[in-house]
Design a protein around this motif. Structure first.
Motif, short mmCIF file in Angstrom:
data_model
loop_
_atom_site.label_atom_id
_atom_site.label_comp_id
_atom_site.label_asym_id
_atom_site.label_seq_id
_atom_site.Cartn_x
_atom_site.Cartn_y
_atom_site.Cartn_z
N ILE A 145 37.47 39.52 35.90
CA ILE A 145 38.81 40.12 35.82
C ILE A 145 39.48 40.03 37.18
O ILE A 145 38.95 40.56 38.18
CB ILE A 145 38.72 41.59 35.36
N PRO A 146 40.64 39.39 37.28
CA PRO A 146 41.34 39.30 38.57
C PRO A 146 41.70 40.69 39.12
O PRO A 146 42.14 41.56 38.38
CB PRO A 146 42.62 38.51 38.22
N GLY A 147 41.46 40.88 40.40
CA GLY A 147 41.84 42.13 41.05
C GLY A 147 40.79 43.22 40.97
O GLY A 147 41.00 44.32 41.50
N VAL A 148 39.66 42.96 40.30
CA VAL A 148 38.61 43.96 40.17
C VAL A 148 37.44 43.57 41.07
O VAL A 148 36.68 42.64 40.76
CB VAL A 148 38.14 44.12 38.71
N GLY A 149 37.30 44.27 42.18
CA GLY A 149 36.22 44.00 43.12
C GLY A 149 35.03 44.89 42.87
O GLY A 149 34.98 45.67 41.91
N PRO A 150 34.03 44.81 43.77
CA PRO A 150 32.80 45.59 43.58
C PRO A 150 33.03 47.09 43.46
O PRO A 150 32.41 47.76 42.63
CB PRO A 150 31.99 45.25 44.84
N ALA A 151 33.93 47.65 44.29
CA ALA A 151 34.16 49.09 44.26
C ALA A 151 34.79 49.52 42.94
O ALA A 151 34.40 50.54 42.34
CB ALA A 151 35.06 49.51 45.42
N ARG A 152 35.77 48.74 42.48
CA ARG A 152 36.42 49.09 41.22
C ARG A 152 35.49 48.85 40.03
O ARG A 152 35.53 49.59 39.05
CB ARG A 152 37.72 48.30 41.07
N ARG A 153 34.65 47.80 40.10
CA ARG A 153 33.68 47.58 39.01
C ARG A 153 32.74 48.78 38.89
O ARG A 153 32.44 49.26 37.80
CB ARG A 153 32.86 46.31 39.27
N LYS A 154 32.32 49.27 40.05
CA LYS A 154 31.42 50.42 40.06
C LYS A 154 32.12 51.66 39.49
O LYS A 154 31.53 52.42 38.71
CB LYS A 154 30.96 50.69 41.49
N ALA A 155 33.40 51.85 39.85
CA ALA A 155 34.15 53.00 39.35
C ALA A 155 34.35 52.90 37.83
O ALA A 155 34.28 53.91 37.11
CB ALA A 155 35.50 53.09 40.06
N ILE A 156 34.60 51.69 37.34
CA ILE A 156 34.81 51.49 35.89
C ILE A 156 33.53 51.79 35.12
O ILE A 156 33.55 52.49 34.10
CB ILE A 156 35.30 50.04 35.63
#
Length: 610
Positions: free
Chosen positions: A560-571
């Protein structure tokens, strides 16, 4: 083949095609099996076919010395006679569910000036009111607790009541109104008894209306403490009603669920009266010849209502699956008890919830029963005897491999002791560096890592190492043990599925592929082996699926464009998995920490298009 003295062919030529009951005897005239049939000739002929018989039936047929036949007017009459004979002879090849215990009741001694409420089991000759029966004493004691908290009725025996000179502890903790020392008038106590009877008989609405009116009268008389006591009583009774009712419906129902596994079975009975689950009971019957659920339910239900006392019959019987000969059983129950009871398995709404609850209980109860120390210890002894081991094994370890087309290969190791499964010692291993789908290489790696770990930690090797597989898997395991230098220190057992691949027909290899062992399907030793094999399989699959789903989830999120490691973890933290994210609304995605409205829109569109 039947007993040499029994001429099956000659016997079958003379058997009638009418309905009836047959009794199979061994050479000492002991009863082996009792059965019923719509067509006696067809049914009895099925036992002597050359093919298609399970191992239990083959064992039965080999012992038949002679067969007695009783013709009946109808299938219903045959069913009633069958259950009577099963109860009388208790044949070893029939399902045995007969329970000789009497059922417990709540007894209210209404003839006394201050009636007491007690648990009662046995004959109901004493004058008073009886409520029940309940499935077990736990359900009665639970009801007694409710009655004492809500109505404060005494539970002491008359001899104690007559000797009291001051209130006991029950009065101090507000579980009794102490009529023994006149802390409450006889009229008020009798009114409380009447309220308790209404509650036990399900007249809750009338009871609540009466209590609320009584509370208002106390308020009008400025007796606020007494009003508060009645208020608390109403709140408690409403909470009890809420906990015990399902969707507020009424029902007089017996619900049955069957959890059947090769190494044991549990029949769970859920008792519903006046729309309230009043208790449950589990049976662990000795399984007879049938392994079909509808046949098993037919045998269970028949014995439950036709071969033992059932003083409190329901209006309806609900089962977790279809019941063989259900209409015949309904007719037989009517003929015996003069009450028409419907047997259903396809139900909805609150009945479906009762059905689901009974099935969950059956699964849980069977798991606990199989894990009991005495059950497991007995199976370890049976295993020692069946395999002719020099000493009782104290530790079994079983290995299994799981993957999907070679993806995310996992190995499991489960440990059993005479006390049962030791889940603290279960281990899962990621298998790497092999060709995907090579189960032999995976097993070799798992065993190598396990043995080396035990040696490094100076822990004992298993008394019996169990692998799920046939000769090929065993040869690979032997080679690995020889490489590790422990071939003579560990006994090895391999489990191969039989030709039919059905439980009960497994072939076992002990220490070498040339030593082949077949155990009867009813053997406790085989049940132990099946149990540890199934547990290792379950544990391997659970680990594999978790790893596979996690990998796939991470892979999809990484795209997913714009989704980095930190946001993946939050999701993942917010939704638990990609599966949870896929079911989320746009507004819910916006609530994830660090995700803007614009990014939430991108995530939503991407997830729902892939």
């Amino acid at each position: 083949m039947p007993h040499p003295d029994f001429d099956a062919k000659a016997f079958l030529t003379s058997v009638t095609t009418r309905p009836g009951v047959y009794i199979m005897h061994d050479e000492t005239s002991d009863v082996l099996y009792v059965g019923k049939a719509k067509n006696l000739k067809n049914r009895l002929s099925s036992y002597f076919r050359a093919r298609g018989l399970n191992n239990k039936t083959v064992a039965l047929v080999s012992k038949i010395h002679h067969i007695d036949v009783t013709v009946t007017h109808s299938e219903t009459e045959a069913l009633l006679l069958e259950q009577t004979l099963i109860k009388k002879y208790r044949p070893p090849y029939n399902i045995l569910l007969i329970d000789g215990k009497s059922y417990p009741y709540l007894y209210l001694s209404t003839e006394h000036r201050a009636p007491g409420i007690f648990l009662h089991r046995g004959s109901r000759k004493k004058r008073g009111r009886y409520f029940g029966p309940f499935p077990n004493t736990y359900a009665v004691r639970e009801s007694l607790t409710v009655l004492q908290r809500a109505f404060q009725l005494r539970d002491c025996q008359d001899s104690v009541f007559d000797q009291r000179r001051r209130p006991c502890m029950q009065y101090q903790i507000k579980r009794c109104t102490a009529p023994c020392v006149n802390k409450i008038s006889d009229a008020d106590y009798q009114a409380t008894v009447a309220d308790a009877i209404d509650f036990l008989e399900g007249r809750n609405q009338a009871l609540f209306e009466r209590l609320e009116a009584k509370m208002q009268d106390k308020v009008a008389a400025l007796k606020f403490e007494e009003a508060a006591t009645i208020r608390d009583q109403i709140l408690y009774l409403r909470k009890v009603q809420e906990d015990q009712n399902v969707a507020g419906k009424q029902g007089e129902v017996d619900v049955f669920a069957l959890e059947f596994q090769p190494h044991g079975a549990c029949l769970h009975w859920l008792m519903v009266r006046k729309g309230r689950v009043v208790g449950s009971r589990s049976f662990f019957p000795k399984i007879g010849l049938h392994d079909d659920k509808s046949e098993l339910f037919g045998q269970f239900i028949g014995q439950f209502y036709l071969a033992s006392e059932r003083p409190d019959l329901p209006d309806e019987i609900i089962t977790a699956s279809e019941v063989a000969d259900a209409s015949d059983i309904e007719d037989a129950i009517f003929e015996l008890h003069q009450k028409r009871i419907a047997i259903r398995h396809s139900v909805r709404k609150e009945r479906a919830r009762w059905q689901e609850l009974a099935q969950t209980n059956a699964q849980e109860q069977l798991a606990m029963h199989l894990a009991k120390k005495e059950t497991m210890a007995g199976r370890f002894v049976a295993l020692q005897q069946a395999l002719k081991l020099e000493r009782l094994p104290q530790r079994l370890e079983c290995f299994d491999i799981s993957h999907t087309m070679g993806e995310e290969t996992k190995a499991s190791c489960v440990v059993f002791t005479p006390d049962g499964p030791d889940k603290r010692q279960y281990r899962q291993m990621n298998i790497t560096g092999i060709t995907g789908g090579d189960d032999y290489a995976a097993m070799a790696q798992a065993i190598e890592r396990r043995i080396k770990r035990l040696q490094k930690e100076d822990r004992p090797l298993p008394d019996l190492l169990v692998v799920d597989g046939g000769k090929g898997q065993m040869n690979q395991t032997i080679a690995q043990l020889e490489t590790l230098g422990v071939r003579n220190q560990v006994r090895l057992l391999a489990i191969a599925k039989g030709v039919t691949r059905k439980p009960g027909f497994e072939t076992l290899y002990l220490d070498t592929p040339t030593v082949e062992i077949m155990l009867p399907g009813h053997s406790p030793a085989l049940h132990l082996i099946q149990h540890i094999r199934d547990e290792s399989h379950r544990f391997a699959i659970s680990g594999h699926r978790k790893a596979r789903d996690q990998k796939r989830s991470q892979s999809l999120l990484e795209q997913i464009p714009g989704v980095g490691p930190a946001r993946r973890k939050a999701i993942i933290r917010h939704f638990g998995s990609v599966h949870g994210l896929k079911g989320a609304s746009l507004r819910e995605i916006e609530r994830v920490e660090g995700v803007s409205s614009k990014l939430a829109e991108q995530i939503y569109q991407y997830i729902n298009s892939h």
